[in-house]
Design an enzyme around this catalytic site. Structure first.
Site, PDB file in Angstrom:
ATOM      1  N   TYR A 147     -12.542  -4.159  -1.820  1.00 14.92           N
ATOM      2  CA  TYR A 147     -11.079  -4.089  -1.729  1.00 14.92           C
ATOM      3  C   TYR A 147     -10.574  -4.679  -0.420  1.00 14.92           C
ATOM      4  O   TYR A 147      -9.681  -5.536  -0.408  1.00 14.92           O
ATOM      5  CB  TYR A 147     -10.621  -2.641  -1.862  1.00 14.92           C
ATOM      6  CG  TYR A 147      -9.124  -2.464  -1.882  1.00 14.92           C
ATOM      7  CD1 TYR A 147      -8.360  -2.998  -2.921  1.00 14.92           C
ATOM      8  CD2 TYR A 147      -8.456  -1.760  -0.875  1.00 14.92           C
ATOM      9  CE1 TYR A 147      -6.982  -2.832  -2.950  1.00 14.92           C
ATOM     10  CE2 TYR A 147      -7.082  -1.587  -0.904  1.00 14.92           C
ATOM     11  CZ  TYR A 147      -6.346  -2.124  -1.944  1.00 14.92           C
ATOM     12  OH  TYR A 147      -4.987  -1.968  -1.981  1.00 14.92           O
ATOM     13  N   ARG A 188      -7.088   9.081  -4.779  1.00 18.07           N
ATOM     14  CA  ARG A 188      -6.293   9.071  -3.557  1.00 18.07           C
ATOM     15  C   ARG A 188      -5.855  10.490  -3.187  1.00 18.07           C
ATOM     16  O   ARG A 188      -5.820  11.391  -4.024  1.00 18.07           O
ATOM     17  CB  ARG A 188      -5.103   8.126  -3.692  1.00 18.07           C
ATOM     18  CG  ARG A 188      -5.543   6.664  -3.560  1.00 18.07           C
ATOM     19  CD  ARG A 188      -4.411   5.681  -3.693  1.00 18.07           C
ATOM     20  NE  ARG A 188      -4.147   5.344  -5.081  1.00 18.07           N
ATOM     21  CZ  ARG A 188      -3.455   4.269  -5.460  1.00 18.07           C
ATOM     22  NH1 ARG A 188      -2.977   3.443  -4.555  1.00 18.07           N
ATOM     23  NH2 ARG A 188      -3.256   4.025  -6.745  1.00 18.07           N
TER      24      ARG A 188
END
Length: 326
Positions: A147, A188
């Site tokens: 990422y 998250r």
């Protein structure tokens, strides 16, 4: 006079779908493209009868063309730790091939272009708070690199198209954002904590909880993108909330807002987990007249109804997977 037309890649995702709403409210016609790897068409349910909106299922890792557009917003990418851990190759592809193809559309039609980058470009920062001029402290071969490096490469390609092809580009560096339409299993902090709190489970804190994050409510984040898209700034701009919380403080806010009696459970820190993350938004303040308005407690309260429904739906789907009792 016809409406300006905007293309949003990753338009079925969390931020992409909210951006589509904001662009429609600004008077644009919007075409959203997404391969639905991590995006969901249900994020568009409220737009079914909106004549200025269209959705096309497209994999932008292949060359594509949706016709003339005035703006390109490149938001396609897995963004949560769970998603980019599973889809690491696809994350690298959309940050490279997908970025080339989105920029090719902007170049072909002379469109303005804005790309969603990330605070992950700063890695585990040695400078605090992080200014846009900081080059970062990133592990290019660690598990998060699929990422981090995809986004860093995205920025490099964007700047190259500006230098060599004169494409009118902008780069938004996003810090932790939360709100309705997040996937509750995406790993998250905020959806993790809210899901666990609503289900009466222990809240999972990694490390000792002293690491920091800065949480921006989605409506503030989207306003920052819109303002940046109307500016002439082509270098990166931090769009995030400069109010810093420890992970433990975030957990305490979630417990207070949900009224949950859940306890805290500690787990080892994942590799390369940043110890602190906080944007310097001086540039956004001075150039865009932007700063976030929604504090963490208010944002959590605004998100709660959505997460309650999502958690209930998640529980029902789990029950449907259970084998019938004998």
């Amino acid at each position: 006079m016809s409406k300006p037309r905007a293309l949003v890649t990753g338009g079925a995702g969390f931020l992409g779908s909210h951006l589509c709403d904001a662009l429609l409210a600004e008077g644009y016609s919007v075409v959203a493209v997404d391969n639905l790897l991590t995006g969901r068409q249900s994020n568009f349910d409220h737009l079914r009868n909106e004549p200025a909106f269209e959705f096309q299922k497209i994999d932008i890792n292949q060359p594509f063309d949706c016709g003339p557009v005035d703006y390109v917003f490149h938001f396609a990418s897995p963004a949560s730790p769970v998603d980019y851990s599973i889809h690491g190759i696809e994350t690298l592809q959309v940050g490279s091939l997908g970025t080339f193809h989105a920029l090719d559309v902007a170049r072909k039609y002379g469109a303005k272009y804005l790309v969603s980058s990330t605070s992950e470009c700063y890695g585990d920062p040695l400078e605090h708070p992080q200014k846009e001029t900081y080059w970062g402290n990133v592990n290019p071969i660690g598990p998060r690199s699929v990422y981090d490096e995809a986004k860093r490469f995205t920025e490099a390609v964007t700047m190259a198209y500006r230098r060599y092809y004169k494409v009118d580009t902008r780069i938004a560096r996003i810090f932790n954002t939360y709100g309705p339409r997040m996937q509750i299993n995406d790993g998250r902090v905020v959806p993790n904590f809210i899901k666990q709190a609503l289900r009466g489970q222990d809240l999972t804190v990694y490390g000792d909880g002293s690491q920091t994050r800065s949480f921006c409510y989605v409506s503030d984040e989207i306003e920052g993108f819109i303002r940046l898209s109307k500016s002439t700034e082509h270098l990166p701009v931090n769009i995030g909330n400069p109010t810093e919380f420890t992970i433990m403080e975030c957990a305490e806010r979630v417990l207070a807002v949900t009224g949950s009696k859940s306890k805290i459970r500690y787990e080892p820190l994942p590799p390369d987990d940043p110890k602190q993350r906080c944007p310097d938004i001086g540039k956004a303040r001075s150039l865009l007249g932007w700063e976030p308005k929604v504090d963490l407690e208010s944002g959590l309260k605004r998100s709660l109804d959505y997460f309650r429904v999502a958690v209930e739906r998640d529980k029902k789907s789990e029950e449907n997977l259970l084998p019938p009792s004998s």
